[in-house]
Design a protein around this motif. Sequence first.
Motif, short mmCIF file in Angstrom:
data_model
loop_
_atom_site.label_atom_id
_atom_site.label_comp_id
_atom_site.label_asym_id
_atom_site.label_seq_id
_atom_site.Cartn_x
_atom_site.Cartn_y
_atom_site.Cartn_z
N ARG A 105 0.84 -1.19 0.00
CA ARG A 105 0.00 0.00 0.00
C ARG A 105 0.87 1.24 0.00
O ARG A 105 1.98 1.24 0.53
CB ARG A 105 -0.91 0.01 1.23
N ASN A 106 0.36 2.33 -0.61
CA ASN A 106 1.08 3.60 -0.55
C ASN A 106 1.06 4.08 0.90
O ASN A 106 0.00 4.34 1.46
CB ASN A 106 0.41 4.63 -1.47
N PRO A 107 2.20 4.20 1.57
CA PRO A 107 2.20 4.53 2.99
C PRO A 107 1.72 5.94 3.31
O PRO A 107 1.47 6.26 4.47
CB PRO A 107 3.68 4.36 3.38
N PHE A 108 1.57 6.79 2.28
CA PHE A 108 1.10 8.15 2.51
C PHE A 108 -0.36 8.35 2.09
O PHE A 108 -0.84 9.47 2.02
CB PHE A 108 1.98 9.15 1.76
N CYS A 109 -1.06 7.25 1.82
CA CYS A 109 -2.45 7.36 1.41
C CYS A 109 -3.42 6.78 2.43
O CYS A 109 -4.57 7.17 2.48
CB CYS A 109 -2.67 6.67 0.06
N GLY A 110 -2.99 5.85 3.24
CA GLY A 110 -3.83 5.32 4.31
C GLY A 110 -5.16 4.79 3.80
O GLY A 110 -5.26 4.13 2.77
N SER A 111 -6.22 5.12 4.52
CA SER A 111 -7.56 4.58 4.21
C SER A 111 -8.30 5.42 3.18
O SER A 111 -9.46 5.14 2.87
CB SER A 111 -8.39 4.51 5.50
N MET A 112 -7.66 6.46 2.65
CA MET A 112 -8.35 7.33 1.70
C MET A 112 -8.46 6.71 0.31
O MET A 112 -9.14 7.23 -0.55
CB MET A 112 -7.61 8.67 1.59
N THR A 113 -7.76 5.62 0.09
CA THR A 113 -7.82 4.96 -1.21
C THR A 113 -8.27 3.52 -1.05
O THR A 113 -8.22 2.95 0.03
CB THR A 113 -6.44 4.98 -1.87
N MET A 114 -8.72 2.95 -2.15
CA MET A 114 -9.19 1.58 -2.15
C MET A 114 -8.12 0.68 -2.77
O MET A 114 -7.52 1.01 -3.78
CB MET A 114 -10.48 1.46 -2.94
N GLY A 115 -7.89 -0.45 -2.14
CA GLY A 115 -6.97 -1.42 -2.71
C GLY A 115 -5.52 -1.06 -2.49
O GLY A 115 -5.18 -0.02 -1.95
#
Length: 326
Positions: free
Chosen positions: A243-253
């Motif tokens: 996962r992109n470590p700077f996106c957290g739960s704001m993105t899916m997948g």
Amino acid sequence: MVSSFSVRVSPSGQTAVVDSSMVDDGALSATSPSFVDLAWKSYSKNARYTVVREGTPVAELKAGSSSFRDTHVVPGAKYQYRIIPELVGDHSQARTFGLQVTVPTTAKGESDLTAMRASVAARGKAAAAASTTTLTWTTFIPEARLAAPTVGGKAVCTYGKGYTFGGDNRGFDWKNSRYRTSVSATIKWSNKSVEGNTSIGATHVYDKNGKLVAKKTASNESFARKLGNGSNYIDMRLSTQARNPFCGSMTMGNAISGAMQFRVYSNGDWQIRSGVHRLMPNHYMYIYNGGRVTDVYKRKYASPFCLVGSAGCEPADLTGYTGHYN
């Protein structure tokens, strides 16, 4: 190691180099200096198939066909064929077959039979050369810097306009040690064991002046494991996930996501039996075998937005890719 290659009478009734490595899966190939024969188990008596060679369709077969002869071949050439079914009716048993063949070369004054026997001997020698074989799947951002994705000028994740993500500044070079993710599976042929190793590269964020403002490493969700084996092959499952470590739960997948089932034969053949991956970043697979490296798969990324979500990021199908490693 048991060889799946032999010089014998093929199903078409002619002497050829017969490759039976995929018989258990329902496919077989036979080669001579003048032709390539392909045969397969059809999923239906009325099924139609298209034969593709090196990405170009070469035959659309009539219903009920389960074999094909290609006479437009060059001695010494290597060809990758895909046998693709037309999906009509009940196609639960349908599958695409991938077959890699090498057309034997006949030297001046040499008979076709001698040439075919030499081809089989060369295959056996190559298969016995290494005690371990390693498949590696890496993903990387080719640029040194990649602009942080924005929508309407607004940040999609923690950082947006004016910021860049650090890339790996590399190409499809197996010697390069920079990557986003790396997963490898090392086969020990003496006992058919598989050892998996995974690694994740740290993500760096820079401001408009090129100053490092943040650094994080994504959680490692990749793996490589053995699924099973036969007398001359090993099945493995590899997954590359981060996962992109700077996106957290704001993105899916997952920002980086891919998985496949991979079969490696002791005679040097390989095939991707099933698999997909998202088109970000670049994906690169190669086999290291006794000091020799063979490229398996290369794919450039589609869009930087795949770093932050799944929308507009179609998966790439890996199913049916085949080849031979040295």
